[in-house]
Write a protein that holds these residues in place. Sequence first.
Motif: not given
Length: 301
Positions: A84-87, A107-119
């Motif tokens: 799970f990833l929650g933003l 799974g998920y990591d911080q790099a993916l979380a940062d990548y999704l920030q524009p979304v």
Amino acid sequence: ITELSYRPDGEPVQRFLALSDIAWDEASRQQYAGAAAGRMQFVGLNGLYAAAIDSGAAVIANDPSHHPRHNDRIPAGHPPMQAFLGLPIFRDGRIVGSVGLANRPGGYDQALADYLQPVVDSCSQLIDALQDQQALQESENQLRQLCNSLQQLIWTATPDTRCDFLSRQWEEYTGRPASEQLGRAWMAQIHPEDQGRLNAAWESCIARGENLRIDLRIRRHDGQYRWFDTRASALKDREGKLIRWIGSNTDVQVEREMMAALSEARRIISQGQRLGHFASWAADLKQGRWFIPDFTPIVDW
């Protein structure tokens, strides 16, 4: 995607704005249909779904069953949560919602979380627009309730005078549903002899940027025409651009009949005086003046 709001008692509520449909039975299909209609919500900030809102930071759980925020809110039959990833979604420094993703292979990591920030930022703009739309709709609903509580016939129109709202009183007076009278169809209720005057007066008001006031006749549901004092205020934006007309029609038929009867009475009295070679008078003792029937002062003392 969820939107964060608060109940009157301060309890936080997450309302689902978008949810992937993974229905597995009829009950879950109904739940997802409710989510699509904006009716699914969670009260409180419990569990992984709310962790990002509660913490204000990305929540990464690649072993959700052992995460401190894990609970048993997943309904029976739901596919097991493997990751799970929650933003959190921010707008002007405050949290307005969250984005949640689950079961990505690996799974998920911080790099993916940062990548999704524009979304996530785009979701913030969408929630802001949605809230503005909801506030506008609420204001319009309140305006309609107010209009329907007044005795006058109330209406609104676009800058080019196309009617987009007619109050309940207008419907009851004309005997026709508002839906059949929107646009320019409402003009059919105006007396044919008054339509030209109304159009000319309105064109003049638009050109001058002024409010409208005119007396005209409106057809009642029984086919009778009654006189109305018609007024419309030109609503403008901050730049002075006309954005809407809001108008009212006040029944003045009785007043007009009374004025006509009074005028006729004066005419009869005046004619009788001429034929009978006598006169009547009135005196204003405070002003020290005498008046003949047409209330013109003839002498001071």
